[in-house]
Structures are given as structure tokens and as C-alpha cells.
Design a protein around this motif. Structure first.
Motif, PDB file in Angstrom:
ATOM      1  N   GLY A   1       0.836  -1.154   0.140  1.00 35.42           N
ATOM      2  CA  GLY A   1      -0.029  -0.073  -0.048  1.00 35.42           C
ATOM      3  C   GLY A   1       0.844   1.305   0.142  1.00 35.42           C
ATOM      4  N   LEU A   2      -0.044   2.291  -0.584  1.00 39.46           N
ATOM      5  CA  LEU A   2       0.526   3.659  -0.467  1.00 39.46           C
ATOM      6  C   LEU A   2       0.687   3.920   0.998  1.00 39.46           C
TER       7      LEU A   2
ATOM      8  N   ALA B   1       5.680   4.727   6.689  1.00 39.28           N
ATOM      9  CA  ALA B   1       7.082   4.277   6.683  1.00 39.28           C
ATOM     10  C   ALA B   1       8.120   5.291   6.733  1.00 39.28           C
TER      11      ALA B   1
ATOM     12  N   ASP C   1       1.050   2.625   3.975  1.00 37.23           N
ATOM     13  CA  ASP C   1       1.934   2.231   4.611  1.00 37.23           C
ATOM     14  C   ASP C   1       3.364   2.831   4.133  1.00 37.23           C
ATOM     15  N   TYR C   2       3.484   2.943   3.075  1.00 35.61           N
ATOM     16  CA  TYR C   2       4.666   3.536   2.446  1.00 35.61           C
ATOM     17  C   TYR C   2       4.967   4.859   3.010  1.00 35.61           C
TER      18      TYR C   2
END
Lengths: 286, 288
Positions: free
Chosen positions: B128-129, B135, B131-132
Motif C-alpha cells: 500500500g501507499l 514508513a 504504509d509506504y
């Protein structure tokens, strides 16, 4: 006087930069998810476990050429089916709506504005509200799972909006040319084809484009009223999550891009025509 | 000018399409909802309001209507407001404005079902976007917000706003551009603040247009089906159930046709009521 101008110009420059900044922010917000999808479909996957997060993978088109065929056999056929269905139903919608809108626009009834607002209300009605009885009717008419049936239903769903919009355009057209042609003995369809249609052509094309997009994206109708003969891209997308099967992101991304690409190209090529799409309710009141 | 006979003839094709496939089903659904009718019903009899009582008593349907009311009350003003602001940003011509307008149309080109599929993956942990991005801030999200009771519905609403706000800007811009240029210039010269310009010039001029778009948006929201089908299946629990999804499941999966049809017809009734409100508001707005 000079000082006033300089201050005003500086303010304008600030406003321009502010506007550009907001615009850029908006574009990023609205296009990032799609860019993400596109990148994934080309083989580049995100890795959120590293710090800072990174990407890995190689640029490749394998998701489009192979994986799609494996995960969803017949996907390309479904693209063709969807294109055919959308084209047929758009033509049917625009034809039927144009004739009706012309009739209403040339009518002398004063209660017209309520009547035409009725079409807007019909256009607001979501398909889900009447698809259950509709499915029954389509079955009884032996139109289930046929191109003809789906075309007619899609046309019925899109027609009210088309009538509302085309009515707006046709109301703007002055009637003198039509009356002159009538006096010279021209028939109704000659007048419609040679005089009226050229005048509203941009609006008709814009409307057709919007209707085409709505038809291309429709799910409920091909899902409920068709099964094996007529399979569209939207229905294929539903299959992605059935039976606990979770498709790989890259493959799903490729499918999503393919489902978007035809109308994206169409809108890109015809965007000048789309500028003419106007939803102007005040024309109705005049 | 076409004669009366010609005008009636021109309406026939539309009638041939609308009556069997739109108006007919809606009416048929209405009358059938007072009976125990189903496609393979052998002994048909009137049941009065029993079907509607069943809808009201069904906890899933109750959640569904509540959800969709919240959905409409949050999403539609957000879409209108955001769309209006975007259009306002675009009202002055600049190089590349045409391109920006087309780019803003792209979210709407994504079908509701594709939108559902896309966001389901985007909000997913591995791919997913979300979570990216998290992060980058050293935050690790445990699971998709679509699976969390309190976040599921807001998330679905947010994806809908994402998809439709740019469309609103596309529809509102012609209205803004139609405002007489001298009115706008005069206000700027008189030093009127931006907020005042919007409130006293722009909004009154586009109010009928905004009302029309609002009606279309509310209708679409009440019929929400595709995105919840893909993103949550109505869950967790009934947190994202919608009348569209529930009546679909009742009629076509659980084979309770009467309940599904009655549940869906409530949407028709709601649109009719909203339509009357719209007509009243339009008359007031145009008279301004």
C-alpha cells in the motif's frame, strides 16, 4: 500612483504563486494513487519494511502481456465487449435523448421547467434502487444476457441525464433558422439534421463522451443482467476477490490500468470537446 | 416549429426505452413491495406493510441507512466545497489550464468498482501507499483502516471524496466562467476580500448549478454499492453496510426478494422527497 501599481503587481505575483502551489498540491493528491498503481503495474513494487522505505523490481510489461492472461483468461475479450456495449448504448442514448430534448425544447407548455427537472430527478436515481424489479422484467422479456437487453437498459439509465443536458443546449438555439427552413418546405428530420444538429454538435459530442464514460464504468447492469454471453471489464474486476483469491498487486494494477486506459485516451483526445459539457439548470427556468 | 403531433412522435423512442426499463421497474417494485411477490412465487397475496416492517426491523438495514445518511451528509458538502475551491483556483486562465482540467477529471474516470479495488490494495500493508508514506515517518501501521470498526466508513467516504471532488470542479468551472467579468474586476478594484468575493459574487451565481450537482451526488451516494462491495463487503460487522449492498445481497444471494426490493425502494422514496426539496430550493435560488 506608481506605488499603488507596484503593490498591486506584487500581490498578484504572490497570488499566482500561491495558486500554483495549491494547484500542484491538489494534482499530487488526486493523481498519486493512480501513479502508484501505474508504477506497480509496470513491475515496480514498494517495500515498506526497509527504513527509509524503498522500491524494488524491474520495469517490465509482463503484467500486461502474461499475468493478466493467467489470472483472468479472456480479459482482453472483455475489454472488447465493454467497448462494444458502451458504444452501442451511447449511440442509442444520444439518439433517443436528442429527439426527446428537441421536442421538449420546442414545446410551448409553461410547466416545462418542472417536467425537465423531473428528468434530473430520474438521473439522480441510482440504478440499485430499481434493479431488483428490473432484473425480473428483463428475464421475462427474454433479454437477459443479451447485447440488445443490456444496450436498452444502459440507454434507459443514461437517457434522463442526456435529456436534461441536451435540453439546455437546444433551448439556447434560436428558432428563426428552423422556421425559415420550415417555410421553405423542409421536413422535420431535414431541419433536425441539417440545421439544428450542426448548431449543437459540440454539446452533443460532449454529452456523448460523458455518457460513454458512465456506461464504460457501470457495474450493476452487466453484473445483474448478464452472465456468460456479455462479460464486461467491471464484472471481471469483481472476480478479483471471490473465493478468497487475492490477486497479486502487480497483476491487479495492470488490470486497473487497462480498465482505465481506453476512456483515458478518449478523454485525452477529445478534451476540447468536453469543455462544452455544461450542466446549466438556469437555462431550464427561462 | 414542430407540430404537436411531431413533438409527440419525437418523444416515443424515449418512452419506449424509459417505460419498460426505468419507470416500469420502479413502479413495479413499488406495488410488488406490498405483496409477497418474488420471481418464482406461486401463491401471490398482499402483505401490506410487512416487507417494510421487516426492513425497519432488520439491524443490518438500519445500519445501512444510517451509514448512507452519514455518508451523504459528510461526502456531498466536502465534494461540493472542495470542487468549488478547485474550480475557483482555475478561474483565471493560465498556461496549461486545459491540461490541469483534464488531469483533474481522471479520478472520476476510474470506475467505482476499480476505485474500490485500487484503494483496497493501496490501504493494504504490504503493497500500500498508506504504509509506504507512514514508513517515511517511522510509523508502522498494523492493518488496513478498512478493517477497523471506527475507521472503515470514514475511509470509504474519503475515497469517494477523492474520486468525485475533481468532477465537481470540472462541472462548476463553466458556471464560474459565466460570471460577468466586469463584476469580478469591480470587486477586485474595490478591494473586496477573497471571502467576500466568493460569498457575494461567485456563490449566488453558481448556486443553482451547485444545487443540481448536489442532487446528482446525493443520488449516487444513496446508491453506494460498488466501492463497499470491493473494499469491505459491508464490514467490519455492519460498519460500512449500505442499502444498495444489503438489498443486493438479500435479493440475489439470500434469495429474499421481497426484503431486498422493499429495502431498495426506500431509496426511490428518498430521492423523490429530495427531488421535491430540490425544486423548492431551486425556485428560491433562481429568484435571487
Amino acid at each position: 500612483m506608481n506605488g499603488l501599481n507596484a503593490g498591486w503587481r506584487a500581490q498578484r505575483r504572490r497570488q499566482t504563486w500561491l495558486r500554483a502551489g495549491l494547484m500542484g498540491l491538489a494534482l499530487v493528491a488526486f493523481l498519486l494513487p493512480l501513479a502508484w498503481t501505474l508504477v506497480a503495474s509496470l513491475g515496480i513494487a514498494p517495500d515498506a519494511t526497509t527504513s527509509p522505505p524503498a522500491f524494488h523490481g524491474q520495469f517490465s510489461l509482463v503484467n500486461y502481456t502474461q499475468e493478466i492472461g493467467v489470472a483472468e483468461p479472456g480479459f482482453w475479450l472483455k475489454v472488447l465487449t465493454t467497448a462494444t456495449l458502451a458504444t452501442l448504448s451511447t449511440l442509442a442514448t444520444v439518439l433517443v435523448a436528442f429527439l426527446a430534448a428537441y421536442s421538449l425544447a420546442r414545446s410551448r407548455i409553461q410547466a416545462n421547467s418542472i417536467f425537465i427537472s423531473g428528468f434530473l430527478i430520474l438521473a439522480s436515481l441510482p440504478v440499485m434502487a430499481y434493479i431488483i424489479p428490473l432484473a425480473d422484467i428483463v428475464q421475462r422479456l427474454h433479454l437477459y444476457d443479451t447485447f440488445a437487453g443490456l444496450t436498452l437498459v444502459e440507454a434507459a439509465v443514461a437517457a434522463p441525464l442526456a435529456v436534461f443536458v441536451l435540453f439546455g443546449y437546444l433551448r439556447q438555439v434560436p428558432t428563426d433558422l428552423e422556421e425559415a427552413a420550415h417555410l421553405e418546405g423542409a421536413g422535420l428530420f431535414q431541419i433536425l439534421g441539417r440545421i439544428v444538429l450542426p448548431l449543437v454538435a459540440p454539446g452533443v459530442i460532449a454529452t456523448a463522451l460523458v455518457i460513454f464514460v458512465l456506461n464504460w464504468n457501470s457495474l450493476l447492469i452487466p453484473l445483474v443482467l448478464a452472465s456468460v454471453q456479455v462479460k464486461t471489464v467491471s464484472v471481471a474486476l469483481v472476480d478479483f476477490f471471490t473465493f478468497e483469491r487475492e490477486l497479486e498487486w502487480q497483476t491487479a494494477a495492470a488490470a486497473l490500468i487497462i480498465s482505465l486506459l481506453p476512456i483515458l485516451v478518449l478523454v485525452g483526445l477529445a478534451h476540447r470537446a468536453l469543455d462544452k459539457f455544461v450542466l446549466d439548470p438556469t437555462r431550464v427556468e427561462n | 416549429m414542430p407540430t404537436r403531433r411531431q413533438r409527440i412522435l419525437l418523444l416515443v423512442p424515449l418512452a419506449l426505452v424509459l417505460i419498460p426499463f426505468l419507470i416500469g421497474p420502479a413502479l413495479f417494485g413499488f406495488f410488488a413491495s406490498f405483496t409477497n411477490y418474488a420471481p418464482n412465487q406461486k401463491n401471490l397475496h398482499v402483505v401490506g406493510l410487512a416487507n417494510y416492517a421487516a426492513v425497519v426491523n432488520d439491524s443490518e438495514f438500519r445500519s445501512a441507512y444510517r451509514n448512507v445518511a452519514v455518508f451523504a451528509l459528510v461526502a456531498v458538502p466536502a465534494e461540493l466545497g472542495l470542487g468549488f475551491l478547485l474550480a475557483y483556483l482555475l478561474r483565471e486562465p493560465f498556461r496549461g489550464r486545459g491540461l490541469v482540467r483534464v488531469l483533474l477529471l481522471v479520478p472520476w474516470l476510474v470506475s467505482p468498482i476499480a476505485n474500490g479495488v485500487m484503494w483496497r490494495y493501496l490501504l493494504n500493508s504490504q503493497t500500500g501507499l498508506l504504509d509506504y508514506v507512514l514508513a517515511w515517518f517511522r510509523v508502522t501501521a498494523a492493518s488496513s483502516p478498512l478493517g477497523i470498526q471506527g475507521l472503515a466508513l470514514p475511509t470509504v467516504i474519503a475515497t469517494d471524496i477523492w474520486r468525485l471532488a475533481p468532477l465537481v470542479s470540472f462541472l462548476v468551472l463553466p458556471g464560474l466562467l459565466a460570471i460577468p467579468a466586469d463584476l469580478r474586476e469591480q470587486a477586485t478594484l474595490e478591494g473586496a476580500s477573497l471571502w467576500n468575493q466568493i460569498r457575494h459574487i461567485a456563490i449566488p451565481h453558481v448556486l443553482p448549478l451547485l444545487l443540481t450537482i448536489a442532487l446528482l451526488l446525493i443520488g449516487a451516494t444513496l446508491g453506494t454499492f460498488e466501492n463497499v462491495l470491493m473494499m469491505t463487503g459491508g464490514g467490519p460487522g455492519t460498519a460500512t453496510a449500505t442499502p444498495g449492498l444489503s438489498s443486493y445481497q438479500q435479493a440475489f444471494q439470500i434469495n429474499n426478494w421481497s426484503l431486498g426490493a422493499a429495502g431498495a425502494w426506500v431509496i426511490v422514496a428518498a430521492i423523490l422527497v429530495l427531488g421535491l426539496v430540490y425544486l423548492r430550493l431551486m425556485r428560491a435560488a433562481v429568484e435571487q
